[in-house]
Scaffold this active site. Structure first.
Site, PDB file in Angstrom:
ATOM      1  N   ASP A 302     -46.936 111.121  -6.895  1.00 46.16           N
ATOM      2  CA  ASP A 302     -45.808 111.533  -6.066  1.00 46.16           C
ATOM      3  C   ASP A 302     -44.534 110.884  -6.594  1.00 46.16           C
ATOM      4  O   ASP A 302     -44.543 109.692  -6.933  1.00 46.16           O
ATOM      5  CB  ASP A 302     -46.020 111.111  -4.609  1.00 46.16           C
ATOM      6  CG  ASP A 302     -46.836 112.135  -3.847  1.00 46.16           C
ATOM      7  OD1 ASP A 302     -46.786 113.317  -4.218  1.00 46.16           O
ATOM      8  OD2 ASP A 302     -47.514 111.752  -2.885  1.00 46.16           O
ATOM      9  N   ASP A 339     -24.760 108.030  10.556  1.00 47.17           N
ATOM     10  CA  ASP A 339     -25.976 108.393   9.816  1.00 47.17           C
ATOM     11  C   ASP A 339     -26.736 107.114   9.450  1.00 47.17           C
ATOM     12  O   ASP A 339     -26.300 106.346   8.600  1.00 47.17           O
ATOM     13  CB  ASP A 339     -25.577 109.162   8.544  1.00 47.17           C
ATOM     14  CG  ASP A 339     -26.781 109.732   7.801  1.00 47.17           C
ATOM     15  OD1 ASP A 339     -27.911 109.317   8.117  1.00 47.17           O
ATOM     16  OD2 ASP A 339     -26.582 110.580   6.909  1.00 47.17           O
ATOM     17  N   PHE A 372     -27.889 115.131  12.240  1.00 48.37           N
ATOM     18  CA  PHE A 372     -28.592 116.096  11.394  1.00 48.37           C
ATOM     19  C   PHE A 372     -29.718 116.755  12.190  1.00 48.37           C
ATOM     20  O   PHE A 372     -30.411 116.109  12.970  1.00 48.37           O
ATOM     21  CB  PHE A 372     -29.183 115.394  10.165  1.00 48.37           C
ATOM     22  CG  PHE A 372     -29.991 116.306   9.284  1.00 48.37           C
ATOM     23  CD1 PHE A 372     -29.365 117.065   8.302  1.00 48.37           C
ATOM     24  CD2 PHE A 372     -31.365 116.428   9.449  1.00 48.37           C
ATOM     25  CE1 PHE A 372     -30.101 117.918   7.489  1.00 48.37           C
ATOM     26  CE2 PHE A 372     -32.111 117.271   8.644  1.00 48.37           C
ATOM     27  CZ  PHE A 372     -31.479 118.023   7.666  1.00 48.37           C
ATOM     28  N   SER A 373     -29.888 118.057  11.980  1.00 48.13           N
ATOM     29  CA  SER A 373     -31.028 118.759  12.589  1.00 48.13           C
ATOM     30  C   SER A 373     -31.625 119.702  11.550  1.00 48.13           C
ATOM     31  O   SER A 373     -30.930 120.167  10.640  1.00 48.13           O
ATOM     32  CB  SER A 373     -30.592 119.549  13.825  1.00 48.13           C
ATOM     33  OG  SER A 373     -29.852 120.691  13.446  1.00 48.13           O
ATOM     34  N   LYS A 375     -32.459 122.592  11.983  1.00 46.88           N
ATOM     35  CA  LYS A 375     -31.936 123.948  12.171  1.00 46.88           C
ATOM     36  C   LYS A 375     -30.613 124.142  11.427  1.00 46.88           C
ATOM     37  O   LYS A 375     -30.425 125.104  10.680  1.00 46.88           O
ATOM     38  CB  LYS A 375     -31.749 124.229  13.659  1.00 46.88           C
ATOM     39  CG  LYS A 375     -31.337 125.650  13.959  1.00 46.88           C
ATOM     40  CD  LYS A 375     -31.247 125.886  15.465  1.00 46.88           C
ATOM     41  CE  LYS A 375     -30.846 127.323  15.767  1.00 46.88           C
ATOM     42  NZ  LYS A 375     -30.740 127.571  17.225  1.00 46.88           N
ATOM     43  N   ARG A 377     -29.195 121.811   9.262  1.00 49.48           N
ATOM     44  CA  ARG A 377     -29.291 121.144   7.961  1.00 49.48           C
ATOM     45  C   ARG A 377     -27.959 120.523   7.528  1.00 49.48           C
ATOM     46  O   ARG A 377     -27.605 120.515   6.357  1.00 49.48           O
ATOM     47  CB  ARG A 377     -29.811 122.101   6.892  1.00 49.48           C
ATOM     48  CG  ARG A 377     -31.231 122.593   7.146  1.00 49.48           C
ATOM     49  CD  ARG A 377     -31.688 123.526   6.059  1.00 49.48           C
ATOM     50  NE  ARG A 377     -31.771 122.847   4.778  1.00 49.48           N
ATOM     51  CZ  ARG A 377     -31.675 123.476   3.603  1.00 49.48           C
ATOM     52  NH1 ARG A 377     -31.471 124.788   3.564  1.00 49.48           N
ATOM     53  NH2 ARG A 377     -31.777 122.805   2.471  1.00 49.48           N
ATOM     54  N   MET A 378     -27.226 119.998   8.508  1.00 47.23           N
ATOM     55  CA  MET A 378     -25.979 119.295   8.208  1.00 47.23           C
ATOM     56  C   MET A 378     -25.725 118.255   9.297  1.00 47.23           C
ATOM     57  O   MET A 378     -26.348 118.276  10.357  1.00 47.23           O
ATOM     58  CB  MET A 378     -24.803 120.270   8.112  1.00 47.23           C
ATOM     59  CG  MET A 378     -24.467 120.975   9.421  1.00 47.23           C
ATOM     60  SD  MET A 378     -22.983 122.009   9.297  1.00 47.23           S
ATOM     61  CE  MET A 378     -23.604 123.401   8.376  1.00 47.23           C
ATOM     62  N   SER A 379     -24.828 117.324   8.997  1.00 41.66           N
ATOM     63  CA  SER A 379     -24.415 116.323   9.979  1.00 41.66           C
ATOM     64  C   SER A 379     -22.935 116.056   9.764  1.00 41.66           C
ATOM     65  O   SER A 379     -22.351 116.546   8.795  1.00 41.66           O
ATOM     66  CB  SER A 379     -25.228 115.035   9.810  1.00 41.66           C
ATOM     67  OG  SER A 379     -25.014 114.480   8.528  1.00 41.66           O
TER      68      SER A 379
END
EC number: 7.2.2.6
Length: 676
Positions: A302, A339, A372-373, A375, A377-379
Site C-alpha cells: 500500500d 480544517d 468537508f463532506s 457530498k 467534496r470541498m471545505s
C-alpha cells in the site's frame, strides 16, 4: 535467559522419552544406538570397556544436546507466551440484551468465560475488554500494551476499519458497546498463546521434504553399516589379517555418518524462526506462512503508510495569472483554519512560514466555517462577505462553472503538472474566482528506495497499490523506486492482480486492514493483516502485525528468507561434515585388514578406537557449537539467490569439510595422550 537455560536442561532429559524421540527419525536412530551400546557395556565382546562406555556417554550427550537446542527455542516461545497469559485472565463484565438497555439496572453481571459469540457487553473506562469483538457503539481510547507492547493508547470506535477490539486490552476513556466475535478459548489471544508455545506447530512442507531426504541418507548409511560386520569378518578371514568390526564400532560409525547435525537442529531452526517473528510483534498462524515469506518474489505494498508517510503536506502555492502567491496563501490559510486534517494544518503552517500570515481571531457572528463532506467534496470559510472554498480540481471546476464563471485553462495545466510530479492538487477559489492551486505532496519515507533496490537484487518485484490516479501513482512509484504500480485500486483488481502473478508461478505477499481487503488477503500466499483492522481482515490473513505497521511486511520477508538460508546453510554444513568424517575415519578402521589403506590416513590418526571415538565426540560437540547459529539465524544478505548459494557453499560447504579434519585430529591427539 538464565531461567530459559535452566528449564531447557530439564526438558532435555524429559525429551528422552521414546514417544518424543520417534518424532525425529534421524535422532531416533541415535537413540536406538545409545540403548544398544548401553546394553553392550555389560557384555564387552572383546572391546575395551573404557571405549564402550565412552561411546555410550557421547551418544547420549548427542541426544541431550539435540534436545537442549529444541528446548531453548521452545523456552523462548514459552517466555513470550507467559507474558501473554498475564493479559488473559478471568474478569467480571456487564452483558446487555440490546443497545436500548444501556442502563445500570439492565446490566447482567457475569464472568468473561461465560460469554458467547454475538453477546453484547458494556465496557467502561478502567475495565478490561473481556473478549474479542467489534465495537457497535461508542468511541474510546484503548490500552493495547498487554498485546502489542506499545504504551500509547489507540482509538477504537464503531464503524469503519478501527472497530475490532481484542480481549485482554483495557478501555482508558469513555465507554464501548462490543459484540463478542469469539467463543471462550478461541480468542485471538488464545491463538497467539498456542502459536507462540508451539502447541499448534505443524511441520512445514519444506521441513517434511528435508526430513525425508535426511531419512533416506540415514537408511543408506544404515544399510551400509549393517553389511560391514559380515564384510569385515569375511575379509579378515580371507586375508588372514585384522578382525571383524565390533557392533559398537559399527553403531558409532553409523551415527557419525548419518546427518545428525541438521537432524538435531531442524526443529529448533523452525521454532526460532517463529520466535524471531514474534519479537517483531508479528504472529504467524502457521510455520508455512513464514516459509512462504522466504520464497515470496512479488510484494504488493500500500502506498499510504508503507511507501509514503501517510499525511500529505502542503509544499507550494501556485497562483494563476493575476493573483500573487501571498494572496493565494492568504485565501488557502483562511479556508483551512477549521480544517483539523494533517493537510489542512500543513497549509496553515506553510502560509505562516512563507508570508508570516498568522491565524486570525474572529467574532462568532462574522465567520462561518464549511466542513468537508463527501457530498460537496470541498471545505472553506465565509468571512466578512468573502466566500472561500478549497477542494479537488474536478469538484472546484464544476463549482465555478455552475456559478457561470470561467475556469482558467492555466489552472488545468498547473493541476496536470502537480499530478505528473506525484502530488495532489487542491484548487482554491475566492468569490467564485480561481486563485490557484495548493501543491500537496506525498512524502516518501526515508530509505525505502534503497530498500526496494535491495529487494530487486534479491529477485523480488515490488508493486505499489494506491487509489490515486495513474499520473500521480506513476510519479510516486518513480520517486520510491518500486518496479510497478496499480492505480485506482479496488478490491476486485487487487485480487485479480494477485491471481495473475500466481498463475505465472509467483508467490505473492500483501498487507491489509479493511473488510474490503479480505478477499485479496485470502488469495495471497503471505497475507499480513493489521491488528487495528477488521475481524474479516484478521481471519483472512495468515499473519497479524500487532503494531499495525504495513512496512513490517519487508521485515517479515527478510525473516522468512533468513529461516530458509539458515536451514540451507546448516544442511550444507551437516552433509559436508559427513563426507569429511567418512574420509577421515574409514581408512583407519580398515587398514588392519587392508594395510594399503594406511596411505589414505592423511591425518595420521592414532588407532581405530581413538579415531572413531574422536569422530563421535566431534559429532556431539558440533551440535552445541551450532545452537547459537540455529537460534539466531545466519546473517541476512540482500543478494541474488545465486550469490547467496555460492557464499553458503564456500563458508558452510568448505567449512563443513575442513572442520572435521582439524577437530577430529586435535581430539585424537588428546585421547592418544590420555590413553598412553
Amino acid at each position: 535467559m538464565k531461567k530459559i537455560y535452566q528449564w531447557a536442561v530439564g526438558q532435555s532429559f524429559k525429551k528422552l522419552d521414546p514417544r518424543q524421540q520417534v518424532k525425529n527419525p534421524v535422532m531416533f536412530v541415535v537413540y536406538l544406538g545409545a540403548l544398544i551400546t548401553t546394553i553392550l557395556c555389560f557384555y564387552p565382546m572383546g572391546i575395551p570397556l573404557w571405549f564402550n562406555i565412552s561411546i555410550t556417554i557421547f551418544l547420549w550427550l548427542t541426544l541431550l544436546f539435540a534436545n537442549f537446542a529444541e528446548a531453548v527455542a521452545e523456552g523462548r516461545g514459552k517466555a513470550q507466551a507467559d507474558s501473554l497469559k498475564q493479559a488473559k485472565k478471568e474478569v467480571m463484565t456487564y452483558k446487555i440484551n440490546s443497545l436500548e438497555d444501556i442502563k445500570e439496572e439492565n446490566f447482567i453481571e457475569l464472568q468473561s468465560s461465560d460469554l458467547k459469540r454475538n453477546d453484547l457487553v458494556y465496557v467502561r473506562a478502567g475495565e478490561q475488554i473481556p473478549a474479542d469483538g467489534d465495537v457497535i457503539e461508542g468511541a474510546a481510547s484503548v490500552d493495547e500494551s498487554a498485546i502489542t507492547g506499545e504504551s500509547a493508547p489507540v482509538i477504537r470506535e464503531s464503524g469503519g476499519d478501527r472497530s475490532a477490539v481484542t480481549g485482554g486490552t483495557t478501555v482508558v476513556s469513555d465507554y464501548l458497546v462490543i459484540r463478542v466475535t469469539s467463543e471462550n478459548g478461541q480468542s485471538f489471544l488464545d491463538k497467539m498463546i498456542a502459536m507462540v508455545e508451539g502447541t499448534q506447530r505443524k511441520k512445514t512442507p519444506n521441513e517434511i521434504g528435508l526430513q525425508i531426504f535426511l531419512i533416506t541418507l540415514t537408511i543408506i548409511f544404515l544399510t551400509v553399516s549393517i553389511t560391514l560386520v559380515p564384510f569385515t569378518d569375511f575379509s579378515s578371514q580371507l586375508s588372514g589379517k585384522g578382525e571383524a568390526l565390533s557392533l559398537v564400532i559399527v553403531i558409532a560409525l553409523l551415527i557419525c555418518l548419518a546427518p545428525t547435525t541438521i537432524g538435531a537442529l531442524i526443529s529448533s531452526i523452525g521454532i526460532a524462526g517463529m520466535s524471531r517473528l514474534t519479537k517483531e510483534n508479528v504472529i504467524a498462524m502457521s510455520g508455512r506462512a513464514i516459509e512462504a515469506a522466504g520464497d515470496v518474489d512479488v510484494l504488493l505494498l500500500d502506498k499510504t503508510g508503507t511507501i509514503t508517510l501517510g499525511n500529505r503536506r502542503a509544499s507550494d502555492f501556485l497562483p494563476v495569472h493575476g493573483v500573487s502567491e501571498e494572496q493565494l496563501a492568504d485565501a488557502a490559510q483562511l479556508s483551512s483554519l477549521a480544517d483539523e486534517t494533517a493537510e489542512g494544518r500543513s497549509i496553515v503552517i506553510l502560509a505562516k512560514e512563507r508570508f508570516n500570515l498568522r491565524e486570525r481571531e474572529f467574532q462568532q457572528s462574522e465567520v462561518k466555517f464549511i466542513d468537508f463532506s463527501a457530498k460537496t467534496r470541498m471545505s472553506g470559510i465565509d468571512y466578512r462577505g468573502d466566500v472561500i472554498r478549497k477542494g479537488a480540481a474536478d469538484t472546484m471546476k464544476k463549482y465555478v462553472q455552475s456559478k457561470g464563471e470561467d475556469y482558467p485553462s492555466e489552472c488545468d495545466k498547473i493541476v496536470d503538472k502537480i499530478a505528473r510530479a506525484g502530488g495532489t492538487p487542491l484548487v482554491v477559489i475566492k468569490n467564485n474566482r480561481v486563485m490557484g492551486v495548493v501543491y500537496l505532496k506525498d512524502i516518501v519515507k526515508n530509505g525505502v528506495k534503497e530498500k526496494f533496490a535491495d529487494m530487486r537484487k534479491m529477485g523480488i518485484k515490488t508493486i505499489m497499490i494506491t487509489g490515486d490516479n495513474p499520473l500521480t501513482a506513476a510519479a510516486i512509484a518513480a520517486e520510491a523506486g518500486v518496479d510497478d504500480f496499480l492505480a485506482e485500486a479496488t478490491p476486485e483488481n487487487k485480487m485479480n492482480l494477485i491471481r495473475e502473478y500466481q498463475e505465472k508461478g509467483h508467490l505473492v505477499a500483501m498487507t491489509g486492514d479493511g473488510t474490503n481487503d479480505a478477499p485479496a488477503l485470502a488469495q495471497a500466499d503471505v497475507a499480513m493483516a493489521m491488528n487495528t483492522g477488521t475481524q474479516a481482515a484478521k481471519e483472512a490473513g495468515n499473519m497479524i502485525d500487532l503494531d499495525s505497521s504495513p512496512t513490517k511486511l519487508l521485515q517479515v520477508v527478510q525473516i522468512g528468507k533468513q529461516l530458509l538460508m539458515t536451514r540451507g546453510a546448516l544442511t550444507t554444513f551437516s552433509i559436508a561434515n559427513d563426507i569429511a568424517k567418512y574420509f577421515a575415519v574409514i581408512p583407519v578402521l580398515f587398514y588392519s585388514i587392508y594395510p594399503q589403506l594406511d596411505r589414505l590416513n592423511i591425518m595420521g590418526l592414532g588407532s581405530p578406537l581413538t579415531a572413531i571415538l574422536s569422530a563421535v565426540i566431534y559429532n556431539a560437540v558440533v551440535i552445541v557449537a551450532l545452537i547459537p547459529l540455529a537460534l539466531k539465524g545466519v546473517r541476512y544478505q540482500e543478494k541474488p539467490a545465486s550469490q547467496i548459494l555460492s557464499h553458503n557453499l564456500l563458508i558452510y560447504g568448505l567449512g563443513g569439510i575442513i572442520a572435521p579434519f582439524i577437530f577430529i585430529k586435535i581430539i585424537d591427539l588428546i585421547l592418544s595422550l590420555i590413553i598412553l
